[in-house]
Design a protein around this motif. Structure first.
Motif, PDB file in Angstrom:
ATOM      1  N   LEU A  55      29.097 -12.657  68.667  1.00  0.00           N
ATOM      2  CA  LEU A  55      28.621 -11.911  69.836  1.00  0.00           C
ATOM      3  C   LEU A  55      27.161 -11.503  69.688  1.00  0.00           C
ATOM      4  O   LEU A  55      26.403 -11.516  70.669  1.00  0.00           O
ATOM      5  CB  LEU A  55      29.494 -10.667  70.048  1.00  0.00           C
ATOM      6  CG  LEU A  55      30.963 -10.930  70.397  1.00  0.00           C
ATOM      7  CD1 LEU A  55      31.726  -9.615  70.516  1.00  0.00           C
ATOM      8  CD2 LEU A  55      31.076 -11.716  71.704  1.00  0.00           C
ATOM      9  N   THR A  56      26.753 -11.152  68.472  1.00  0.00           N
ATOM     10  CA  THR A  56      25.340 -10.818  68.242  1.00  0.00           C
ATOM     11  C   THR A  56      24.462 -12.025  68.502  1.00  0.00           C
ATOM     12  O   THR A  56      23.410 -11.918  69.140  1.00  0.00           O
ATOM     13  CB  THR A  56      25.129 -10.307  66.805  1.00  0.00           C
ATOM     14  OG1 THR A  56      25.931  -9.142  66.590  1.00  0.00           O
ATOM     15  CG2 THR A  56      23.673  -9.965  66.549  1.00  0.00           C
ATOM     16  N   LEU A  57      24.890 -13.184  68.024  1.00  0.00           N
ATOM     17  CA  LEU A  57      24.118 -14.409  68.264  1.00  0.00           C
ATOM     18  C   LEU A  57      24.022 -14.702  69.752  1.00  0.00           C
ATOM     19  O   LEU A  57      22.940 -15.052  70.260  1.00  0.00           O
ATOM     20  CB  LEU A  57      24.766 -15.586  67.538  1.00  0.00           C
ATOM     21  CG  LEU A  57      24.094 -16.946  67.749  1.00  0.00           C
ATOM     22  CD1 LEU A  57      22.660 -16.935  67.224  1.00  0.00           C
ATOM     23  CD2 LEU A  57      24.894 -18.063  67.085  1.00  0.00           C
ATOM     24  N   ALA A  58      25.127 -14.556  70.481  1.00  0.00           N
ATOM     25  CA  ALA A  58      25.109 -14.811  71.922  1.00  0.00           C
ATOM     26  C   ALA A  58      24.108 -13.896  72.618  1.00  0.00           C
ATOM     27  O   ALA A  58      23.333 -14.341  73.474  1.00  0.00           O
ATOM     28  CB  ALA A  58      26.508 -14.620  72.505  1.00  0.00           C
ATOM     29  N   ARG A  59      24.113 -12.622  72.277  1.00  0.00           N
ATOM     30  CA  ARG A  59      23.180 -11.666  72.872  1.00  0.00           C
ATOM     31  C   ARG A  59      21.731 -12.062  72.579  1.00  0.00           C
ATOM     32  O   ARG A  59      20.885 -12.092  73.489  1.00  0.00           O
ATOM     33  CB  ARG A  59      23.476 -10.264  72.327  1.00  0.00           C
ATOM     34  CG  ARG A  59      22.388  -9.222  72.562  1.00  0.00           C
ATOM     35  CD  ARG A  59      22.206  -8.878  74.031  1.00  0.00           C
ATOM     36  NE  ARG A  59      21.229  -7.798  74.188  1.00  0.00           N
ATOM     37  CZ  ARG A  59      20.857  -7.300  75.358  1.00  0.00           C
ATOM     38  NH1 ARG A  59      21.361  -7.807  76.478  1.00  0.00           N
ATOM     39  NH2 ARG A  59      19.982  -6.315  75.426  1.00  0.00           N
ATOM     40  N   LEU A  60      21.439 -12.368  71.335  1.00  0.00           N
ATOM     41  CA  LEU A  60      20.062 -12.694  70.954  1.00  0.00           C
ATOM     42  C   LEU A  60      19.581 -13.982  71.627  1.00  0.00           C
ATOM     43  O   LEU A  60      18.426 -14.068  72.066  1.00  0.00           O
ATOM     44  CB  LEU A  60      19.963 -12.818  69.431  1.00  0.00           C
ATOM     45  CG  LEU A  60      20.153 -11.501  68.662  1.00  0.00           C
ATOM     46  CD1 LEU A  60      20.348 -11.770  67.176  1.00  0.00           C
ATOM     47  CD2 LEU A  60      18.958 -10.573  68.878  1.00  0.00           C
ATOM     48  N   LEU A  61      20.466 -14.966  71.729  1.00  0.00           N
ATOM     49  CA  LEU A  61      20.070 -16.214  72.384  1.00  0.00           C
ATOM     50  C   LEU A  61      19.900 -16.036  73.888  1.00  0.00           C
ATOM     51  O   LEU A  61      18.993 -16.624  74.499  1.00  0.00           O
ATOM     52  CB  LEU A  61      21.108 -17.304  72.090  1.00  0.00           C
ATOM     53  CG  LEU A  61      21.119 -17.849  70.663  1.00  0.00           C
ATOM     54  CD1 LEU A  61      22.246 -18.848  70.479  1.00  0.00           C
ATOM     55  CD2 LEU A  61      19.777 -18.507  70.306  1.00  0.00           C
ATOM     56  N   ALA A  77      19.587  -6.510  63.285  1.00  0.00           N
ATOM     57  CA  ALA A  77      20.045  -7.394  64.360  1.00  0.00           C
ATOM     58  C   ALA A  77      20.258  -6.623  65.656  1.00  0.00           C
ATOM     59  O   ALA A  77      19.869  -7.084  66.740  1.00  0.00           O
ATOM     60  CB  ALA A  77      21.331  -8.100  63.935  1.00  0.00           C
ATOM     61  N   LEU A  78      20.856  -5.430  65.563  1.00  0.00           N
ATOM     62  CA  LEU A  78      21.063  -4.612  66.757  1.00  0.00           C
ATOM     63  C   LEU A  78      19.731  -4.192  67.378  1.00  0.00           C
ATOM     64  O   LEU A  78      19.591  -4.152  68.608  1.00  0.00           O
ATOM     65  CB  LEU A  78      21.896  -3.379  66.422  1.00  0.00           C
ATOM     66  CG  LEU A  78      23.397  -3.589  66.216  1.00  0.00           C
ATOM     67  CD1 LEU A  78      24.075  -2.260  65.908  1.00  0.00           C
ATOM     68  CD2 LEU A  78      24.052  -4.238  67.430  1.00  0.00           C
ATOM     69  N   ALA A  79      18.767  -3.854  66.532  1.00  0.00           N
ATOM     70  CA  ALA A  79      17.449  -3.459  67.045  1.00  0.00           C
ATOM     71  C   ALA A  79      16.806  -4.614  67.801  1.00  0.00           C
ATOM     72  O   ALA A  79      16.256  -4.431  68.898  1.00  0.00           O
ATOM     73  CB  ALA A  79      16.555  -3.002  65.895  1.00  0.00           C
ATOM     74  N   LYS A  80      16.882  -5.812  67.229  1.00  0.00           N
ATOM     75  CA  LYS A  80      16.306  -6.996  67.885  1.00  0.00           C
ATOM     76  C   LYS A  80      17.037  -7.295  69.188  1.00  0.00           C
ATOM     77  O   LYS A  80      16.443  -7.803  70.148  1.00  0.00           O
ATOM     78  CB  LYS A  80      16.402  -8.194  66.948  1.00  0.00           C
ATOM     79  CG  LYS A  80      15.551  -9.377  67.363  1.00  0.00           C
ATOM     80  CD  LYS A  80      14.066  -9.105  67.128  1.00  0.00           C
ATOM     81  CE  LYS A  80      13.230 -10.350  67.376  1.00  0.00           C
ATOM     82  NZ  LYS A  80      11.791 -10.119  67.121  1.00  0.00           N
ATOM     83  N   LEU A  99      20.848 -13.113  63.589  1.00  0.00           N
ATOM     84  CA  LEU A  99      19.436 -12.830  63.842  1.00  0.00           C
ATOM     85  C   LEU A  99      18.561 -13.982  63.380  1.00  0.00           C
ATOM     86  O   LEU A  99      17.694 -14.470  64.123  1.00  0.00           O
ATOM     87  CB  LEU A  99      19.035 -11.533  63.136  1.00  0.00           C
ATOM     88  CG  LEU A  99      17.560 -11.143  63.187  1.00  0.00           C
ATOM     89  CD1 LEU A  99      17.065 -11.019  64.621  1.00  0.00           C
ATOM     90  CD2 LEU A  99      17.322  -9.837  62.427  1.00  0.00           C
ATOM     91  N   GLN A 100      18.770 -14.440  62.165  1.00  0.00           N
ATOM     92  CA  GLN A 100      17.912 -15.500  61.623  1.00  0.00           C
ATOM     93  C   GLN A 100      18.143 -16.838  62.307  1.00  0.00           C
ATOM     94  O   GLN A 100      17.193 -17.597  62.524  1.00  0.00           O
ATOM     95  CB  GLN A 100      18.134 -15.609  60.115  1.00  0.00           C
ATOM     96  CG  GLN A 100      17.638 -14.375  59.356  1.00  0.00           C
ATOM     97  CD  GLN A 100      17.820 -14.464  57.862  1.00  0.00           C
ATOM     98  OE1 GLN A 100      18.624 -15.259  57.364  1.00  0.00           O
ATOM     99  NE2 GLN A 100      17.080 -13.649  57.125  1.00  0.00           N
ATOM    100  N   LEU A 101      19.397 -17.125  62.685  1.00  0.00           N
ATOM    101  CA  LEU A 101      19.661 -18.378  63.389  1.00  0.00           C
ATOM    102  C   LEU A 101      19.043 -18.358  64.779  1.00  0.00           C
ATOM    103  O   LEU A 101      18.456 -19.354  65.226  1.00  0.00           O
ATOM    104  CB  LEU A 101      21.167 -18.619  63.473  1.00  0.00           C
ATOM    105  CG  LEU A 101      21.616 -19.882  64.219  1.00  0.00           C
ATOM    106  CD1 LEU A 101      20.966 -21.126  63.639  1.00  0.00           C
ATOM    107  CD2 LEU A 101      23.152 -20.001  64.191  1.00  0.00           C
ATOM    108  N   SER A 102      19.136 -17.246  65.488  1.00  0.00           N
ATOM    109  CA  SER A 102      18.549 -17.156  66.830  1.00  0.00           C
ATOM    110  C   SER A 102      17.033 -17.327  66.771  1.00  0.00           C
ATOM    111  O   SER A 102      16.442 -17.990  67.628  1.00  0.00           O
ATOM    112  CB  SER A 102      18.910 -15.817  67.483  1.00  0.00           C
ATOM    113  OG  SER A 102      18.283 -14.731  66.823  1.00  0.00           O
ATOM    114  N   GLU A 103      16.423 -16.742  65.748  1.00  0.00           N
ATOM    115  CA  GLU A 103      14.969 -16.864  65.618  1.00  0.00           C
ATOM    116  C   GLU A 103      14.559 -18.292  65.280  1.00  0.00           C
ATOM    117  O   GLU A 103      13.552 -18.798  65.787  1.00  0.00           O
ATOM    118  CB  GLU A 103      14.462 -15.889  64.560  1.00  0.00           C
ATOM    119  CG  GLU A 103      14.565 -14.426  65.000  1.00  0.00           C
ATOM    120  CD  GLU A 103      14.062 -13.459  63.956  1.00  0.00           C
ATOM    121  OE1 GLU A 103      14.035 -13.838  62.751  1.00  0.00           O
ATOM    122  OE2 GLU A 103      13.706 -12.314  64.321  1.00  0.00           O
ATOM    123  N   ALA A 104      15.343 -18.948  64.428  1.00  0.00           N
ATOM    124  CA  ALA A 104      15.019 -20.328  64.066  1.00  0.00           C
ATOM    125  C   ALA A 104      15.164 -21.264  65.258  1.00  0.00           C
ATOM    126  O   ALA A 104      14.299 -22.108  65.517  1.00  0.00           O
ATOM    127  CB  ALA A 104      15.916 -20.788  62.919  1.00  0.00           C
TER     128      ALA A 104
END
Length: 429
Positions: A18-24, A59-62, A327-332
């Motif tokens: 879910l964090t990855l989905a939000r960041l993407l 991750a939550l902050a980002k 976080l790191q996967l979304s940034e990459a």
């Protein structure tokens, strides 16, 4: 960005997925999360989670969710009491307190799994999560992935992210590495209305955590915001203890009888946790992915969280590792510096391998000492004010977590898959 116009399928709707989905989605990506649960309320969520400044909280902050987190976290939930098997208190943060706050390196605020999941779900675009999507298989067809679910539905995607936990269906498509048995079983319990059903434990908890140690066994109890408890009793066992014990884990009377026998040296006050017919129990044998794992990066599939680096929970790093993975996967994946998705995924996986190499060893170190005769002394040395004892403990930590694995790497020897065998042999019902 490399994922523009690409459909991304995240398999698994835990905190990492879910964090990855939000960041993407914040980057404009097309994302679907396929979750096996029928809906968000069907399964009891586990106990409290402590999120760390440089991983879960980062991750939550980002993701722009820190203010929501601060509305739902529980400051008292992180206060620890360390007790022996007779419930004698040896260390008490309710007395000493905690001085860290948001922004401090060692701050680890606690939040229940349910509220954390809801914060993440509420942050996503409508219909991002596709419920009742228990993955059966995936297949590569003409350059795209086809996902097949137990309910008969199918979906297609350009990129698959396996965030489907310890028993990942996606992992075999990424790596042949398999988790190995550690020698420890954890019996997880969820108890309702703790003040009524376990009044003595409730009073000792005071809304925080209890860490109990005795006879190479550990019992950890966590409070929840709704008055219930989550707890786990862990012990050395055979790999297939849960099946071979003959215990019906839906019958609290059988579980209580087992606890009275297996934890016979422990005070009867602990029986409160097992006496209610409403308490649910789940046996969880503990496995670990070898911390030195590696694999060749793919252009359209990767893993995060337990799917990538399953390990026992005795360092409190599982959810934090998963959220930092996200976080790191979304940034990459959204970094224009990478020429294609394979390069982006390779960059993410290199970071993930390095982190797990250290954290996996640290987790195994904790798993080992927490199930040895001197576990209580080690816990007190770690938290106590005796600098000499604390120093000796951390010297052991450095040797086992950094020095020995470093020597093995230089010699070209693989990770030693240590099983924490019981000195007394077989543990069963």
């Amino acid at each position: 960005m490399n994922i523009k116009n690409k459909k991304i399928a995240i398999v698994g709707g835990g905190p990492g997925g879910l964090t990855l989905a939000r960041l993407l989605q914040l980057k404009g990506a097309q994302v679907k999360v396929y979750e096996r649960d029928i809906n968000k309320d069907v399964r009891i969520q586990g106990g409290a989670l402590d999120l760390h400044t440089d991983s879960g909280l980062a991750a939550l902050a980002k993701a722009g969710l820190m203010e929501e987190f601060k509305k739902h976290y529980r400051p008292e939930a992180g206060l620890i009491r360390v007790v022996d098997d007779q419930l004698t208190v040896h260390f008490d943060e309710h007395q000493t307190g905690k001085k860290e706050t948001f922004g401090d390196t060692h701050h680890r605020p606690e939040i229940d799994r349910g509220p954390l999941r809801q914060i993440l779900l509420d942050s996503l675009a409508p219909d991002t999560v596709v419920w009742d999507s228990h993955i059966l298989s995936i297949d590569k067809i003409q350059g795209n992935w086809k996902l097949v679910f137990q309910n008969g539905h199918t979906a297609t995607a350009d990129i698959i992210i396996g965030a489907d936990g310890a028993n990942s269906k996606i992992r075999p498509f990424v790596t042949a590495v398999k988790p190995y048995w550690t020698g420890i079983t954890m019996l997880e319990g969820s108890l309702k209305d703790g003040a009524r059903t376990a009044p003595l434990i409730h009073e000792l908890l005071k809304g925080g955590k209890l860490f109990g140690y005795g006879k190479e066994q550990t019992l950890i109890v966590s409070s929840k915001d709704n008055g219930s408890f989550g707890f786990m009793a862990s012990f050395k066992s055979n790999e297939h203890w849960a099946k071979e014990s003959g215990i019906d884990f839906t019958d609290h009377r059988q579980v209580l009888a087992w606890f009275k026998k297996e934890f016979s040296a422990w005070s009867p006050a602990w029986w409160e946790l097992f006496e209610s017919p409403d308490t649910t129990f789940i046996p969880r044998p503990q496995y670990c992915i070898p911390p030195d794992q590696q694999w060749e990066a793919n252009a359209d599939i990767t893993l995060l969280g337990d799917a990538a680096h399953w390990m026992p929970p005795f360092a409190g790093e599982g959810v934090n590792m998963a959220m930092l993975d996200a976080l790191q996967l979304s940034e990459a994946l959204t970094n224009p510096a990478f020429s294609d998705t394979r390069q982006a995924i390779a960059h993410y996986e290199k970071q993930m391998f390095a982190r797990f190499g250290k954290m996996g060893q640290a987790t195994l170190f904790n798993t080992k000492w927490m199930h040895q005769p001197n576990a209580l002394k080690d816990m007190l040395a770690m938290f106590g004010k005796n600098k000499f004892k604390q120093g000796l403990f951390f010297i052991r930590y450095i040797i086992e977590v950094s020095v020995i694995p470093g020597i093995r790497k230089i010699l070209g020897r693989p990770h030693a898959q240590e099983v924490f065998n019981s000195s007394s042999g077989n543990h069963s019902a």
